[in-house]
Design an enzyme around this catalytic site. Sequence first.
Site, PDB file in Angstrom:
ATOM      1  N   HIS A   1       0.851  -1.190   0.000  1.00  0.00           N
ATOM      2  CA  HIS A   1       0.000   0.000   0.000  1.00  0.00           C
ATOM      3  C   HIS A   1       0.882   1.233   0.000  1.00  0.00           C
ATOM      4  CE1 HIS A   1      -3.079   2.900   1.172  1.00  0.00           C
ATOM      5  NE2 HIS A   1      -3.914   2.029   0.623  1.00  0.00           N
TER       6      HIS A   1
ATOM      7  N   GLU B   1      -7.766  -5.176  -0.213  1.00  0.00           N
ATOM      8  CA  GLU B   1      -8.377  -5.886  -1.336  1.00  0.00           C
ATOM      9  C   GLU B   1      -8.260  -7.401  -1.202  1.00  0.00           C
ATOM     10  OE1 GLU B   1      -8.246  -4.060  -5.038  1.00  0.00           O
ATOM     11  OE2 GLU B   1      -8.886  -2.233  -4.078  1.00  0.00           O
TER      12      GLU B   1
END
Length: 366
Positions: A255, A308
């Site tokens: 991320h 996700e």
Amino acid sequence: MMTIAYPTESDSGRGVLSSGLDGVIAAETRLSRVDGAAGVLVLRGWPVEEAVQRFRFEDVVALLWEGFVPVHGLAERLSAGRQAAFAAVGSGLAASRALPPPAALRAMLAALPEPEDPAAILGAAPVFLAARLRAGTGRAPIPPDPDLSTAADLLRMVTGRVPSAAAVRALDTYLVTVSDHGLNASTFAARVVASTGAGLVPAAVAGLCALEGPLHGGAPGPVLDMLDAIGEPAAAEAWIAAELAAGRRLMGFGHRIYRRRDPRADVLRAAVGTLDTPRIRLAETVEATALAALARHKPDRPLPTNVEFWTALLLDGVGLPRDAFTGVFAIGRLAGWIGHIFEQRATGRLIRPESRYIGPAPQRAA
Ligand code: ACO
């Protein structure tokens, strides 16, 4: 030919280059705080772990748009938006049936008239997405039920079945969890378009456009593809090693902001635990194996599980098809996009960064 000495600043000399806008603060917001170092997400004053316990998605929409919960009538306004949208489904599908679901959702939302109530857009999105998903398998759209929540009605309109309480709760948790997340790529896109004075519809559609690529919002489908390709826990180690050796990225890891943990992944992992999903054992093994392999592969760059990875398990576990995933993410994030569009409008300021010219030196006649 004259040579050009490239400056380190922008062409006006007023700014410095920041690739990917890393570390640049381009807006102030009351909507969410993303603390990447601590691994904390706060939604308008509520840590995400607390928000999913206290609030339904409709409450969080009120929180983001109005600043407090509950806003009476918001659930009804969203229901009214769903019903109004259903009247437009026939013509919308005629024009967009051949498009993949996220593109069809974009096209149908883009055709909406500029609404007085933003709930008209957020209400329309589940209706359009469900209708397109059903059309993909030759099934007729199902009208919305005004008495249901967004999560319950979305599941019912997609599957045609009354969803279980556990599935509704899990999907609602998902929508709350992804409702806003600082100045991510899609939210920035929505704010840029809003800053030009554009209406709510084009600004929200700009947010959706930013979900087209796999690096933002588009990874859950590929996460399930990865689990399918691995097949069984014993195959995880070799499969992951081969992917990394081939220079490919593992979907659902890493991320830009979170370096220690993505708190949303933890919230969704817990929510998936409430569902009866057969993939969970494989997912747990793949997650642990991938984290260990990534730590060896990039020792200086923490690549934690991101939202996700567990999104894929959750959306699959509540019975949604893979091609619904990006659209469902968009429904949750529309709450945030719309809140940011209001904030951006209130500033009255055009977003206009600078660039640094690295092309050929200016030509001059000899
Ligand atoms: N698997 C393997 N290697 C990775 C991964 C990954 N998932 N993520 C980053 N890396 C590597 C990159 O290859 C790069 O290596 P290099 O320096 O040798 O080129 C290094 O780590 C740094 O990567 P960046 O692209 O600079 O990191 P950035 O912060 O820009 O990217 C991103 C963040 C896009 C999420 C990235 O981690 C990624 O591609 N992950 C996979 C896709 C994914 O899961 N997307 C969903 C994100 S969550 C969301 O959008 C809601």
